[in-house]
Structures are given as structure tokens and as C-alpha cells.
Design a protein around this motif. Structure first.
Motif, PDB file in Angstrom:
ATOM      1  N   ASN A  69       0.777  -1.273   0.054  1.00 59.05           N
ATOM      2  CA  ASN A  69      -0.020   0.290   0.229  1.00 59.05           C
ATOM      3  C   ASN A  69       1.138   0.950   0.366  1.00 59.05           C
ATOM      4  O   ASN A  69       0.856   2.047  -0.716  1.00 59.05           O
ATOM      5  N   ALA A  70       1.955   1.437   0.541  1.00 59.93           N
ATOM      6  CA  ALA A  70       2.908   2.677   0.704  1.00 59.93           C
ATOM      7  C   ALA A  70       3.447   3.109  -0.702  1.00 59.93           C
ATOM      8  O   ALA A  70       3.372   3.868  -1.225  1.00 59.93           O
ATOM      9  N   ARG A  71       4.200   1.280  -1.435  1.00 58.42           N
ATOM     10  CA  ARG A  71       4.444   1.959  -2.479  1.00 58.42           C
ATOM     11  C   ARG A  71       3.034   2.135  -3.993  1.00 58.42           C
ATOM     12  O   ARG A  71       3.613   3.247  -4.651  1.00 58.42           O
ATOM     13  N   ALA A  72       1.877   1.905  -3.592  1.00 58.17           N
ATOM     14  CA  ALA A  72       1.076   2.303  -4.009  1.00 58.17           C
ATOM     15  C   ALA A  72       0.874   4.307  -4.096  1.00 58.17           C
ATOM     16  O   ALA A  72       0.541   4.790  -4.792  1.00 58.17           O
ATOM     17  N   ALA A  73       0.480   4.474  -2.853  1.00 55.20           N
ATOM     18  CA  ALA A  73       0.281   5.346  -2.530  1.00 55.20           C
ATOM     19  C   ALA A  73       1.126   6.844  -2.849  1.00 55.20           C
ATOM     20  O   ALA A  73       0.602   7.269  -2.568  1.00 55.20           O
ATOM     21  N   CYS A  74       2.819   6.332  -2.172  1.00 56.49           N
ATOM     22  CA  CYS A  74       3.473   7.549  -2.539  1.00 56.49           C
ATOM     23  C   CYS A  74       3.653   7.242  -3.770  1.00 56.49           C
ATOM     24  O   CYS A  74       3.854   8.826  -4.966  1.00 56.49           O
ATOM     25  N   LEU A  86       5.776  11.465  -3.604  1.00 63.25           N
ATOM     26  CA  LEU A  86       5.976  11.182  -3.339  1.00 63.25           C
ATOM     27  C   LEU A  86       7.103  10.299  -3.208  1.00 63.25           C
ATOM     28  O   LEU A  86       7.193   9.228  -3.011  1.00 63.25           O
ATOM     29  N   PRO A  87       8.563  10.608  -2.516  1.00 63.96           N
ATOM     30  CA  PRO A  87       9.851   9.825  -2.045  1.00 63.96           C
ATOM     31  C   PRO A  87       9.364   8.785  -1.423  1.00 63.96           C
ATOM     32  O   PRO A  87       9.114   9.035  -0.360  1.00 63.96           O
ATOM     33  N   LEU A  88       9.454   7.422  -1.493  1.00 63.66           N
ATOM     34  CA  LEU A  88       9.737   6.547  -0.439  1.00 63.66           C
ATOM     35  C   LEU A  88      10.698   5.644  -0.524  1.00 63.66           C
ATOM     36  O   LEU A  88      11.755   5.016  -1.531  1.00 63.66           O
ATOM     37  N   LEU A  89      11.029   5.670   0.857  1.00 64.91           N
ATOM     38  CA  LEU A  89      12.646   4.135   1.519  1.00 64.91           C
ATOM     39  C   LEU A  89      12.248   3.354   1.656  1.00 64.91           C
ATOM     40  O   LEU A  89      11.624   3.097   3.328  1.00 64.91           O
ATOM     41  N   VAL A  90      12.117   1.916   1.957  1.00 67.04           N
ATOM     42  CA  VAL A  90      12.310   0.989   2.338  1.00 67.04           C
ATOM     43  C   VAL A  90      13.345   0.669   3.757  1.00 67.04           C
ATOM     44  O   VAL A  90      14.770   0.041   3.410  1.00 67.04           O
ATOM     45  N   LEU A  91      12.990   0.966   5.165  1.00 65.05           N
ATOM     46  CA  LEU A  91      14.414   0.553   6.077  1.00 65.05           C
ATOM     47  C   LEU A  91      13.963  -0.339   6.812  1.00 65.05           C
ATOM     48  O   LEU A  91      12.941  -1.067   7.428  1.00 65.05           O
ATOM     49  N   ALA A 112      12.394  -1.168  -4.821  1.00 67.49           N
ATOM     50  CA  ALA A 112      12.277  -0.190  -4.353  1.00 67.49           C
ATOM     51  C   ALA A 112      13.642  -0.229  -3.370  1.00 67.49           C
ATOM     52  O   ALA A 112      14.070  -0.806  -3.310  1.00 67.49           O
ATOM     53  N   ALA A 113      13.442   2.100  -3.448  1.00 59.76           N
ATOM     54  CA  ALA A 113      15.007   1.757  -2.658  1.00 59.76           C
ATOM     55  C   ALA A 113      14.899   1.457  -1.514  1.00 59.76           C
ATOM     56  O   ALA A 113      13.648   1.222  -1.041  1.00 59.76           O
ATOM     57  N   THR A 114      15.377   0.353  -1.235  1.00 63.88           N
ATOM     58  CA  THR A 114      16.071  -0.345   0.159  1.00 63.88           C
ATOM     59  C   THR A 114      17.331   0.093   0.756  1.00 63.88           C
ATOM     60  O   THR A 114      18.606   0.365   0.419  1.00 63.88           O
TER      61      THR A 114
END
Length: 264
Positions: free
Chosen positions: A103-108, A113-118, A249-251
Motif C-alpha cells: 500500500n505504501a508503494r502504491a500510495a507514494c 512522493l519519495p519512498l525508502l524501505v528501511l 523499491a529503494a532499500t
């Protein structure tokens, strides 16, 4: 892929020109999220909020304002990002929280908006480990075999109902919150505890409860690793459930890299 601070990885926020302080949404539920929240709270350039799924009634406190509960799917999360003027999103959820991560990937993408997976790196088997690596809980049940065994379910309460189809086993389940009685296998002892656990305590638990095999998820990190070391020391088989496949995704595994992302 491993995140690096390179301009090509970043997309402009809808509000980048209007916001003086970067406003971050951290999707939490992990020790990495708590550590990042502490760093954000101490950085005058940043503002932020941390979101928890609400699966535990007494979550560990964070150093950022905290919201609890779902967003209402992709549409609800995208709306929240706009209404709260979020500039950056960090997905620091549990490695097995596949739905909120998707959901975060789709919403961003919707909100541009930029998204980073930590996330923490997964565990890798070491000399002396006796791992049976499987893709999901259904495969884990099959890996237990037909003969009755004393099984330590170190998977939390999510997914424990999957093991009801193998009632011949005697289960030991460790949880933070009480599970639904209807989800438990026929023979299941429930114990409560929140990690981290000491190695000597894990060894003692497995010996005292006559554990023959351990089922766990490959969550990674140091906080829950003692059970892997204990199983190795006792010569026990470990059924290791692999992480769900994630999209590209950027991780990063680094708090410093996450901070650089938020300041970019």
C-alpha cells in the motif's frame, strides 16, 4: 536495491517548495523504526509522525507523535499523505508486513512522493545450523512431517491458525498479545514474552519444554536471533519461513542512509 543518496533516486514532493522542514511519515513496527524516530526527533530540519498498525495493546513508546491503526487502503493512505503535507515516507515495518508495504508503494506513486524501505538484513545460516527453508506457513506445516513432534512456534500470533491442519503435533507458541482461541492448534501451550531474549534463557526454554523443532520467520536482526543460536547449540532443526517477495523499491539497512534520504 540498496539506497544511496543520489539525485536520480529522488522525486520531487508535491509540497517541497512550500515546506521548510521535511515532514516524514515513518511506517513503524520494528526496532529500526524506533531508532529512526529518535533521530528524526533530534534533527531540527525534520518533522515527523510514526504510524503503528495497532496489533499490540501496549506498544513501545516512540520519540515522535504516534498514530495507531490502518489508513483505509491505498486511497486512504494517499489522502493522508496529502492532507498531512508529508514530504517523505519511510517504510520501516516488520519484514513480513507485506500488505502495508504494498500500500505504501502504491500510495507514494499516487502522491508522487519519495519512498525508502528501511529494513534489517535477513538471517543467513551459519555452520551448525539445521535449517529447512520454506516459502510460507503451508510449506512449514508440511516440513514438520507426519510424526508427532514438540514444535516451538516462534512466529507470533499472526498465522498460527495455519498449523491447525497438523493437530498431531504438540505446540509451544510464544506471543506478546493473547491469540484468538479459535486460531490455536489442538494441543498448544501459549507463553507470553517480548524480546529481546537472552541466549541462555532460550536454551533453557527449549530444554525445559522438550522442544524438538523450531518454526520461525526470517525476520533478521539481532533482537530475535537468540532462538536461532539456541537451536544451533541444541542441534535442533529450524523451519525458516522466507520473507515475502517485495517489489523493487529503494532499500537500506542503515539509519544514517535513511536520515540522508529525509534530508535530501
Amino acid at each position: 536495491m540498496e539506497f544511496g543518496v543520489r539525485e536520480s533516486h529522488l522525486r520531487p514532493s508535491l509540497f517541497s517548495a512550500a515546506i521548510e522542514r521535511r515532514r516524514a511519515l515513518v511506517l513503524g513496527g520494528s526496532s529500526e523504526a524506533r531508532a529512526l524516530a529518535t533521530r528524526i526527533a533530534a534533527d531540527p530540519r525534520l518533522d515527523g509522525v510514526i504510524s503503528l498498525a495497532g496489533r499490540t495493546s501496549a506498544p513501545i513508546a516512540h520519540d515522535l507523535p504516534t498514530r495507531v491503526g490502518g489508513f483505509g487502503g491505498v486511497e486512504g493512505l494517499a489522502r493522508y499523505l496529502v492532507e498531512e503535507r508529508i514530504s517523505h515516507v519511510v517504510d520501516a515495518t516488520h519484514p513480513f508486513a507485506a500488505r502495508i508495504s504494498a500500500n505504501a508503494r502504491a500510495a507514494c506513486a499516487v502522491a508522487n512522493l519519495p519512498l525508502l524501505v528501511l529494513t534489517r538484513p535477513p538471517w543467513i545460516s551459519a555452520q551448525g545450523d539445521r535449517w529447512i527453508e520454506v516459502d510460507d506457513n503451508a510449506a512449514a506445516v508440511s516440513a514438520l512431517g507426519a510424526a508427532p513432534r514438540r514444535v516451538f512456534l516462534a512466529i507470533g500470533r499472526q498465522g498460527v491458525a495455519d498449523f491447525r491442519v497438523a493437530p498431531q503435533h504438540d505446540y509451544l507458541l510464544r506471543v506478546i498479545e493473547p491469540p484468538q482461541a479459535a486460531d490455536l492448534p489442538h494441543s498448544c501451550e501459549v507463553i507470553f514474552g517480548r524480546g529481546p531474549f537472552a541466549l541462555e534463557d532460550e536454551i533453557a526454554l527449549m530444554r525445559d519444554r522438550r522442544v524438538e523443532i523450531v518454526v520461525t520467520k526470517n525476520s533478521g536482526g539481532a533482537l530475535a536471533y537468540a532462538k536461532i543460536e539456541a537451536a544451533r547449540a541444541l542441534g535442533l532443526d529450524v523451519v525458516m519461513v522466507a520473507r515475502p517477495a517485495g517489489a523493487d523499491a529503494a532499500t537500506t539497512h542503515s539509519i544514517d542512509a535513511a536520515m540522508a534520504f529525509l534530508a535530501s
